[in-house]
Design a protein around this motif. Structure first.
Motif, PDB file in Angstrom:
ATOM      1  N   LEU A 155      13.504  -0.984  -1.816  1.00 36.82           N
ATOM      2  CA  LEU A 155      12.907  -1.056  -3.151  1.00 36.82           C
ATOM      3  C   LEU A 155      11.680  -0.151  -3.234  1.00 36.82           C
ATOM      4  O   LEU A 155      11.476   0.557  -4.230  1.00 36.82           O
ATOM      5  N   CYS A 156      10.890  -0.143  -2.186  1.00 43.75           N
ATOM      6  CA  CYS A 156       9.656   0.626  -2.137  1.00 43.75           C
ATOM      7  C   CYS A 156       9.914   2.125  -2.324  1.00 43.75           C
ATOM      8  O   CYS A 156       9.125   2.823  -2.950  1.00 43.75           O
TER       9      CYS A 156
ATOM     10  N   GLN B 255       0.818  -1.203   0.000  1.00 39.68           N
ATOM     11  CA  GLN B 255       0.000   0.000   0.000  1.00 39.68           C
ATOM     12  C   GLN B 255       0.858   1.263   0.000  1.00 39.68           C
ATOM     13  O   GLN B 255       0.560   2.228  -0.696  1.00 39.68           O
ATOM     14  N   ASN B 256       1.947   1.254   0.746  1.00 38.50           N
ATOM     15  CA  ASN B 256       2.845   2.413   0.775  1.00 38.50           C
ATOM     16  C   ASN B 256       3.415   2.696  -0.617  1.00 38.50           C
ATOM     17  O   ASN B 256       3.521   3.852  -1.026  1.00 38.50           O
ATOM     18  N   ASN B 257       3.777   1.634  -1.333  1.00 32.95           N
ATOM     19  CA  ASN B 257       4.328   1.797  -2.674  1.00 32.95           C
ATOM     20  C   ASN B 257       3.267   2.332  -3.635  1.00 32.95           C
ATOM     21  O   ASN B 257       3.547   3.208  -4.448  1.00 32.95           O
ATOM     22  N   LEU B 258       2.062   1.813  -3.545  1.00 35.82           N
ATOM     23  CA  LEU B 258       0.976   2.301  -4.403  1.00 35.82           C
ATOM     24  C   LEU B 258       0.726   3.785  -4.137  1.00 35.82           C
ATOM     25  O   LEU B 258       0.567   4.574  -5.070  1.00 35.82           O
ATOM     26  N   ASP B 259       0.694   4.161  -2.870  1.00 32.15           N
ATOM     27  CA  ASP B 259       0.474   5.571  -2.529  1.00 32.15           C
ATOM     28  C   ASP B 259       1.576   6.458  -3.083  1.00 32.15           C
ATOM     29  O   ASP B 259       1.329   7.573  -3.517  1.00 32.15           O
TER      30      ASP B 259
ATOM     31  N   GLU C  10      -0.309  -3.561   3.887  1.00 33.20           N
ATOM     32  CA  GLU C  10       0.180  -2.266   4.348  1.00 33.20           C
ATOM     33  C   GLU C  10       1.661  -2.131   4.027  1.00 33.20           C
ATOM     34  O   GLU C  10       2.133  -1.072   3.633  1.00 33.20           O
ATOM     35  N   CYS C  11       2.412  -3.235   4.189  1.00 34.93           N
ATOM     36  CA  CYS C  11       3.847  -3.230   3.911  1.00 34.93           C
ATOM     37  C   CYS C  11       4.264  -4.641   3.510  1.00 34.93           C
ATOM     38  O   CYS C  11       3.801  -5.619   4.097  1.00 34.93           O
ATOM     39  N   LEU C  12       5.144  -4.734   2.527  1.00 36.23           N
ATOM     40  CA  LEU C  12       5.683  -6.037   2.110  1.00 36.23           C
ATOM     41  C   LEU C  12       7.139  -6.210   2.549  1.00 36.23           C
ATOM     42  O   LEU C  12       7.821  -7.124   2.095  1.00 36.23           O
TER      43      LEU C  12
ATOM     44  N   TYR D  95       6.629  -1.409  -7.565  1.00 34.24           N
ATOM     45  CA  TYR D  95       6.845  -2.850  -7.639  1.00 34.24           C
ATOM     46  C   TYR D  95       5.630  -3.622  -7.131  1.00 34.24           C
ATOM     47  O   TYR D  95       4.730  -3.062  -6.499  1.00 34.24           O
ATOM     48  N   ALA D  96       5.626  -4.901  -7.413  1.00 36.09           N
ATOM     49  CA  ALA D  96       4.611  -5.835  -6.918  1.00 36.09           C
ATOM     50  C   ALA D  96       5.254  -7.210  -6.878  1.00 36.09           C
ATOM     51  O   ALA D  96       6.266  -7.459  -7.540  1.00 36.09           O
TER      52      ALA D  96
END
Length: 120
Positions: A89-90, A52-56, A82-84, A95-96
């Motif tokens: 990287l984030c 979610q942090n990366n998407l935001d 919420e976090c991977l 990324y996914a």
């Protein structure tokens, strides 16, 4: 049930015998199912995990709409966390995780293009 003795057909004016097998309707149905399943094999589903942090950080209003369309595909199973735990990287790139493997893009649109390719 397949008969052991095939039926014989003799065409008038022809001295050749044509042998044909007689199949029950269940056997014909099974043969057709086998044939169709080989012709139209289902493709595997892919599992995508998003941070979610990366998407935001990397998505825009336009790419959110594009992701929504893409994720509506029935072959895709996805989950947002919420976090991977890929913080370095984030911070750097979009990324996914696809089937457990990290896939990164230059930006969220590039990542979406790569995800669409993975689906093919």
């Amino acid at each position: 049930m397949k008969l052991d003795n095939p039926s014989m057909h003799l065409s008038p004016g022809n001295d050749k015998i044509k042998l044909t097998n007689i199949y029950s309707s269940n056997e014909r149905s099974d043969m057709m199912k086998t044939f169709l399943s080989k012709m139209f094999t289902k493709k595997e589903k892919i599992q995508i995990e998003f941070c979610q942090n990366n998407l935001d950080r990397f998505t825009t209003d336009q790419t959110i709409a594009e992701y929504g369309k893409f994720l509506a595909n029935p072959r895709i199973q996805y989950k947002e966390y919420e976090c991977l735990s890929e913080c370095k990287l984030c911070k750097e790139t979009s990324y996914a995780k696809v089937n457990g493997q990290i896939m990164r893009g230059k930006d969220s649109h590039d990542l979406l293009d790569q995800l669409q390719e993975a689906l093919k």
